[in-house]
Each structure stands twice: as C-alpha cells, then as structure tokens.
Design a protein around this motif. Sequence first.
Motif, PDB file in Angstrom:
ATOM      1  N   ASP A 184       0.836  -1.209   0.000  1.00 55.66           N
ATOM      2  CA  ASP A 184       0.000   0.000   0.000  1.00 55.66           C
ATOM      3  C   ASP A 184       0.871   1.259   0.000  1.00 55.66           C
ATOM      4  O   ASP A 184       0.578   2.237  -0.691  1.00 55.66           O
ATOM      5  N   GLU A 185       1.934   1.223   0.779  1.00 54.27           N
ATOM      6  CA  GLU A 185       2.838   2.370   0.829  1.00 54.27           C
ATOM      7  C   GLU A 185       3.562   2.559  -0.503  1.00 54.27           C
ATOM      8  O   GLU A 185       3.793   3.693  -0.937  1.00 54.27           O
ATOM      9  N   GLU A 186       3.916   1.466  -1.143  1.00 57.29           N
ATOM     10  CA  GLU A 186       4.564   1.538  -2.452  1.00 57.29           C
ATOM     11  C   GLU A 186       3.628   2.158  -3.484  1.00 57.29           C
ATOM     12  O   GLU A 186       4.028   3.019  -4.274  1.00 57.29           O
ATOM     13  N   SER A 208       1.223  11.994  -9.760  1.00 56.44           N
ATOM     14  CA  SER A 208       0.580  13.307  -9.607  1.00 56.44           C
ATOM     15  C   SER A 208       1.523  14.449  -9.954  1.00 56.44           C
ATOM     16  O   SER A 208       1.072  15.559 -10.222  1.00 56.44           O
ATOM     17  N   ARG A 209       2.806  14.151  -9.957  1.00 51.85           N
ATOM     18  CA  ARG A 209       3.803  15.176 -10.293  1.00 51.85           C
ATOM     19  C   ARG A 209       4.251  15.086 -11.756  1.00 51.85           C
ATOM     20  O   ARG A 209       5.223  15.720 -12.140  1.00 51.85           O
ATOM     21  N   GLY A 210       3.569  14.248 -12.508  1.00 52.45           N
ATOM     22  CA  GLY A 210       3.831  14.219 -13.941  1.00 52.45           C
ATOM     23  C   GLY A 210       4.656  13.061 -14.446  1.00 52.45           C
ATOM     24  O   GLY A 210       4.972  13.003 -15.638  1.00 52.45           O
ATOM     25  N   VAL A 211       5.029  12.125 -13.578  1.00 57.64           N
ATOM     26  CA  VAL A 211       5.806  10.967 -14.007  1.00 57.64           C
ATOM     27  C   VAL A 211       4.874   9.956 -14.673  1.00 57.64           C
ATOM     28  O   VAL A 211       3.758   9.717 -14.193  1.00 57.64           O
ATOM     29  N   GLU A 212       5.340   9.367 -15.782  1.00 58.97           N
ATOM     30  CA  GLU A 212       4.541   8.364 -16.505  1.00 58.97           C
ATOM     31  C   GLU A 212       4.203   7.202 -15.563  1.00 58.97           C
ATOM     32  O   GLU A 212       5.049   6.769 -14.789  1.00 58.97           O
ATOM     33  N   PRO A 213       2.960   6.718 -15.554  1.00 62.03           N
ATOM     34  CA  PRO A 213       2.520   5.721 -14.566  1.00 62.03           C
ATOM     35  C   PRO A 213       3.417   4.496 -14.439  1.00 62.03           C
ATOM     36  O   PRO A 213       3.743   4.078 -13.319  1.00 62.03           O
ATOM     37  N   GLY A 214       3.816   3.908 -15.562  1.00 63.99           N
ATOM     38  CA  GLY A 214       4.674   2.726 -15.494  1.00 63.99           C
ATOM     39  C   GLY A 214       6.009   3.032 -14.849  1.00 63.99           C
ATOM     40  O   GLY A 214       6.512   2.259 -14.015  1.00 63.99           O
ATOM     41  N   LEU A 215       6.587   4.163 -15.207  1.00 65.26           N
ATOM     42  CA  LEU A 215       7.864   4.568 -14.631  1.00 65.26           C
ATOM     43  C   LEU A 215       7.705   4.892 -13.148  1.00 65.26           C
ATOM     44  O   LEU A 215       8.570   4.557 -12.332  1.00 65.26           O
ATOM     45  N   ALA A 216       6.599   5.547 -12.787  1.00 64.58           N
ATOM     46  CA  ALA A 216       6.349   5.884 -11.385  1.00 64.58           C
ATOM     47  C   ALA A 216       6.266   4.622 -10.534  1.00 64.58           C
ATOM     48  O   ALA A 216       6.823   4.568  -9.428  1.00 64.58           O
ATOM     49  N   ARG A 217       5.592   3.599 -11.037  1.00 62.12           N
ATOM     50  CA  ARG A 217       5.488   2.343 -10.284  1.00 62.12           C
ATOM     51  C   ARG A 217       6.843   1.668 -10.128  1.00 62.12           C
ATOM     52  O   ARG A 217       7.174   1.127  -9.068  1.00 62.12           O
ATOM     53  N   GLU A 218       7.663   1.723 -11.204  1.00 65.54           N
ATOM     54  CA  GLU A 218       8.977   1.088 -11.147  1.00 65.54           C
ATOM     55  C   GLU A 218       9.906   1.830 -10.176  1.00 65.54           C
ATOM     56  O   GLU A 218      10.645   1.213  -9.402  1.00 65.54           O
ATOM     57  N   VAL A 219       9.861   3.142 -10.219  1.00 64.52           N
ATOM     58  CA  VAL A 219      10.683   3.942  -9.292  1.00 64.52           C
ATOM     59  C   VAL A 219      10.268   3.663  -7.849  1.00 64.52           C
ATOM     60  O   VAL A 219      11.114   3.458  -6.974  1.00 64.52           O
ATOM     61  N   ARG A 255       8.840   1.000  -6.707  1.00 61.44           N
ATOM     62  CA  ARG A 255       9.219  -0.371  -6.355  1.00 61.44           C
ATOM     63  C   ARG A 255      10.683  -0.449  -5.954  1.00 61.44           C
ATOM     64  O   ARG A 255      11.040  -1.066  -4.948  1.00 61.44           O
ATOM     65  N   GLN A 256      11.559   0.201  -6.751  1.00 61.17           N
ATOM     66  CA  GLN A 256      12.988   0.134  -6.461  1.00 61.17           C
ATOM     67  C   GLN A 256      13.327   0.893  -5.178  1.00 61.17           C
ATOM     68  O   GLN A 256      14.150   0.445  -4.385  1.00 61.17           O
ATOM     69  N   LEU A 257      12.714   2.045  -4.979  1.00 63.96           N
ATOM     70  CA  LEU A 257      13.000   2.830  -3.786  1.00 63.96           C
ATOM     71  C   LEU A 257      12.484   2.150  -2.515  1.00 63.96           C
ATOM     72  O   LEU A 257      13.004   2.389  -1.433  1.00 63.96           O
ATOM     73  N   SER A 258      11.475   1.310  -2.648  1.00 68.44           N
ATOM     74  CA  SER A 258      10.867   0.654  -1.490  1.00 68.44           C
ATOM     75  C   SER A 258      11.600  -0.609  -1.057  1.00 68.44           C
ATOM     76  O   SER A 258      11.229  -1.224  -0.047  1.00 68.44           O
ATOM     77  N   LYS A 259      12.640  -1.002  -1.786  1.00 68.45           N
ATOM     78  CA  LYS A 259      13.389  -2.205  -1.420  1.00 68.45           C
ATOM     79  C   LYS A 259      14.089  -2.057  -0.074  1.00 68.45           C
ATOM     80  O   LYS A 259      14.158  -2.986   0.719  1.00 68.45           O
ATOM     81  N   ASP A 260      14.623  -0.863   0.185  1.00 72.73           N
ATOM     82  CA  ASP A 260      15.325  -0.600   1.444  1.00 72.73           C
ATOM     83  C   ASP A 260      14.355   0.101   2.404  1.00 72.73           C
ATOM     84  O   ASP A 260      13.927   1.228   2.138  1.00 72.73           O
ATOM     85  N   PRO A 261      13.975  -0.521   3.526  1.00 74.01           N
ATOM     86  CA  PRO A 261      12.996   0.074   4.447  1.00 74.01           C
ATOM     87  C   PRO A 261      13.395   1.452   4.963  1.00 74.01           C
ATOM     88  O   PRO A 261      12.539   2.346   5.084  1.00 74.01           O
ATOM     89  N   GLU A 262      14.680   1.645   5.268  1.00 74.66           N
ATOM     90  CA  GLU A 262      15.122   2.933   5.796  1.00 74.66           C
ATOM     91  C   GLU A 262      15.065   4.018   4.719  1.00 74.66           C
ATOM     92  O   GLU A 262      14.700   5.159   4.996  1.00 74.66           O
ATOM     93  N   ALA A 270      13.030   3.915   2.174  1.00 78.86           N
ATOM     94  CA  ALA A 270      11.606   4.155   1.952  1.00 78.86           C
ATOM     95  C   ALA A 270      11.043   5.097   3.020  1.00 78.86           C
ATOM     96  O   ALA A 270      10.253   6.002   2.722  1.00 78.86           O
ATOM     97  N   LEU A 271      11.454   4.886   4.274  1.00 81.27           N
ATOM     98  CA  LEU A 271      11.000   5.750   5.360  1.00 81.27           C
ATOM     99  C   LEU A 271      11.446   7.190   5.126  1.00 81.27           C
ATOM    100  O   LEU A 271      10.665   8.133   5.306  1.00 81.27           O
ATOM    101  N   GLU A 272      12.693   7.368   4.716  1.00 85.95           N
ATOM    102  CA  GLU A 272      13.218   8.705   4.466  1.00 85.95           C
ATOM    103  C   GLU A 272      12.439   9.402   3.362  1.00 85.95           C
ATOM    104  O   GLU A 272      12.098  10.586   3.475  1.00 85.95           O
ATOM    105  N   ILE A 273      12.143   8.663   2.281  1.00 87.81           N
ATOM    106  CA  ILE A 273      11.425   9.261   1.154  1.00 87.81           C
ATOM    107  C   ILE A 273       9.997   9.614   1.547  1.00 87.81           C
ATOM    108  O   ILE A 273       9.511  10.718   1.264  1.00 87.81           O
ATOM    109  N   HIS A 274       9.307   8.705   2.233  1.00 81.99           N
ATOM    110  CA  HIS A 274       7.937   8.993   2.664  1.00 81.99           C
ATOM    111  C   HIS A 274       7.908  10.169   3.644  1.00 81.99           C
ATOM    112  O   HIS A 274       6.978  10.992   3.610  1.00 81.99           O
ATOM    113  N   ALA A 275       8.911  10.255   4.528  1.00 85.03           N
ATOM    114  CA  ALA A 275       8.960  11.361   5.487  1.00 85.03           C
ATOM    115  C   ALA A 275       9.138  12.701   4.776  1.00 85.03           C
ATOM    116  O   ALA A 275       8.500  13.700   5.119  1.00 85.03           O
ATOM    117  N   ARG A 276       9.993  12.703   3.765  1.00 82.49           N
ATOM    118  CA  ARG A 276      10.217  13.943   3.030  1.00 82.49           C
ATOM    119  C   ARG A 276       8.985  14.337   2.224  1.00 82.49           C
ATOM    120  O   ARG A 276       8.614  15.514   2.170  1.00 82.49           O
TER     121      ARG A 276
END
Length: 243
Positions: free
Chosen positions: A106-108, A117-128, A130-137, A139-145
């Motif tokens: 759900d967080e991914e 919502s910021r203009g990234v193509e949907p497929g690319l947004a999902r892939e980005v 997915r890759q950023l969510s591999k590392d929990p810390e 992912a936490l940093e990105i969600h916090a920002r």
Amino acid sequence: MAIIETEATLHEAHRDNHTHRDVNGGWLRPAVFGAMDGLVSNLALMTGVAGGSVSQQTIVITGLAGLAAGAFSMAAGEYTSVASQRELVQAELDIERWELRKHPKDEERELAALYESRGVEPGLAREVARQLSKDPEQALEIHAREELGVDPGDLPSPTVAAVSSFGSFAVGALLPVLPYLLGATVLWPALLLALIGLFACGAVVAKVTARSWWFSGLRQLALGGAAAGVTYALGSLFGTAVG
C-alpha cells in the motif's frame, strides 16, 4: 568542438555556483534571534530604568539581571520548543515506519501515485516506487520527506538550539551593560555601543539571507532605537509620576 567546450564550461560554472546555504540547521535561527533579542530587550530595559533618573548602580544591576533572566528564559524556551517539535516528528515517523512494515505494498502504491501526480509516466512511477521501497530505511526517508516535509537524519537538536540561544542572547545583552562595567556614568555610551551592535547584527544576518547589508543593518538599528526611545520616555513619565 567549440560548442562542446562551451557546454562543458557552462556545466562547470553551474556546478561551481550551484551551492546552497544550510537552511535546516538547528543553531541559526535561535542564535540570530537570541542576539537581536538580547540587544533590543536589554537596551530597552536599561533605557527605561535610566529614564526614571535612578542611580548608576541600579542601571547596572538591572542590565545584568536582564541578561541572566533573558538568557535562561531563551534557552529554556528554545529547548522546550525544539524538543517538542522533534518528539512530534519522531512520533509521526514511528507511525510511518509501522505502516511500511505492515502494509508495504500500500505504501509503495501511495508513493507511485505521488510521483504520477507530479507528472511521471505511470509505469515509470510504479517502477521507481518499487525500487525505492526495497530498502525500508530509504523508503522511510522518502515517505517522510514527501508526506511530512522532514528529513529523518537532519532533525534539529534541542541542546544546540538552547546553547545557541543562551550564548547569543548573553552576548547581545552584554553590549549595553559593558560601558557601565568599564566605568561609564552616563547612558549615551551604552546606547551608542548597543546601536552599533544592532546595525552590525543586521548587516551580518544579511550575509546569510543575501539581503542588502545596509538595509538589514539600518532596519535593525531603527527598530532597536525606537524600542529604546519609547521605553526611555515611559521610564521618564513613570519616574516623574512616582516621584
């Protein structure tokens, strides 16, 4: 060849000049505010007392008491304020950390939707996402920002804020008292030194904010001078009324 060299030069110039000031540090705001507040408040306090035609000893004691009381008050206030803010952020980070652990997909998807919502193509947004969510810390940093607007690794320190406030207030508040401690018997040396200090503080702050140094200095000089003038008039008025 000339075009390539020009582009390389532009990139180099951009790299050399594309640096930013530290705007997240926990020391700058309390230090600047403390110095200004120390100068203005203690100058106004001393001129108000001096307007009442009191003794030199009374003015000195008033200035030293104002320095001590103000410095401790500023330090305590800054510590409590920054500590409370930090505790609130930590509580929100704990909630986000729990959500990432319990509902990672759900967080991914939430992150992917944000990029879309910021203009990234949907497929690319999902892939980005997915890759950023591999590392929990990470992912936490990105969600916090993105969601809280904070960097978990760069939260302000309550101790730094308190020490900065205490020291800068004490230095600022000492200026109006200093001429009396060195033997002055009239108000104008203290007033002159404090006003010079106010202009200097304003000019120094302009170096940090990129504002015109003379405008910033004169603005602070005018505000401090007005405060001193008003309190001196009130001191004279009350001193006459009481006397």
